[in-house]
Design an enzyme around this catalytic site. Structure first.
Site, PDB file in Angstrom:
ATOM      1  N   CYS A  79       0.802  -1.240   0.000  1.00  0.00           N
ATOM      2  CA  CYS A  79       0.000   0.000   0.000  1.00  0.00           C
ATOM      3  C   CYS A  79       0.828   1.280   0.000  1.00  0.00           C
ATOM      4  CB  CYS A  79      -0.950   0.013   1.185  1.00  0.00           C
ATOM      5  SG  CYS A  79      -0.129   0.227   2.787  1.00  0.00           S
ATOM      6  N   CYS A 125       1.699  -3.889   8.586  1.00  0.00           N
ATOM      7  CA  CYS A 125       1.381  -2.531   8.142  1.00  0.00           C
ATOM      8  C   CYS A 125       0.003  -2.158   8.677  1.00  0.00           C
ATOM      9  CB  CYS A 125       1.392  -2.487   6.608  1.00  0.00           C
ATOM     10  SG  CYS A 125       0.878  -0.894   5.938  1.00  0.00           S
ATOM     11  N   CYS A 148      12.964  -6.939  12.483  1.00  0.00           N
ATOM     12  CA  CYS A 148      13.551  -7.838  11.501  1.00  0.00           C
ATOM     13  C   CYS A 148      12.514  -8.039  10.387  1.00  0.00           C
ATOM     14  CB  CYS A 148      13.889  -9.149  12.201  1.00  0.00           C
ATOM     15  SG  CYS A 148      14.837 -10.293  11.223  1.00  0.00           S
TER      16      CYS A 148
END
Length: 160
Positions: A79, A125, A148
């Protein structure tokens, strides 16, 4: 393959927008991005789809950014939300790109992950729920954290 039902009443989230030069543009309320599995697969290709939508992990030392030293901004491959900058990237020895802090806490979400018989913290996200990687408490100062991340979950924008 299942399709997620696109919600008739979309969810909204607040994220911090950044220019490609890494300059903070401010907070913005945006619609959560939801697509069907087929749409994600078509957009991303198999590897990025498996990592971001199925919580897979790329093999260590195989991702395009794990050993990158270019200066820039790392965005979500799904996105385009800004996630990390090269200013907080460090050599963790893990084989994955590692950062000690996200570009904005508002742009990520974390949750406990008990897969594979261990307890970890999964990072995704905030805008599209893409799985990005995991955060561990063994990073450098000042946070002591190691985000990570999977290279396949990121899109790098080099600072001009």
């Amino acid at each position: 393959m299942h399709s997620k039902t696109v919600n008739a009443n979309p969810e909204w989230v607040e994220i911090v927008q950044f220019s490609d030069a890494g300059e903070k543009q401010g907070k913005e309320r945006v619609q959560k991005l939801v697509k069907s599995d087929e749409e994600w697969l078509q957009q991303l290709g198999r590897t990025a789809y498996d990592i971001t939508r199925r919580s897979d992990t790329e093999m260590a030392c195989t991702g395009r950014y794990w050993n990158s030293h270019d200066k820039g901004l790392y965005r979500c491959i799904c996105c385009d939300t800004a996630l990390f900058t090269s200013n907080t990237k460090f050599e963790s020895g893990s084989g994955w790109p590692s950062f000690w802090i996200p570009v904005a806490a508002e742009n990520i979400a974390t949750e406990e992950d008990r897969a594979f018989g261990m307890v970890r913290t999964s990072v995704s996200c905030k805008r599209c729920d893409a799985h990005l990687g995991h955060v561990f408490p063994d990073g450098p100062p000042p946070t002591g954290l190691r985000y990570c991340m999977n290279s396949a979950a990121l899109r790098f924008v080099k600072f001009a």
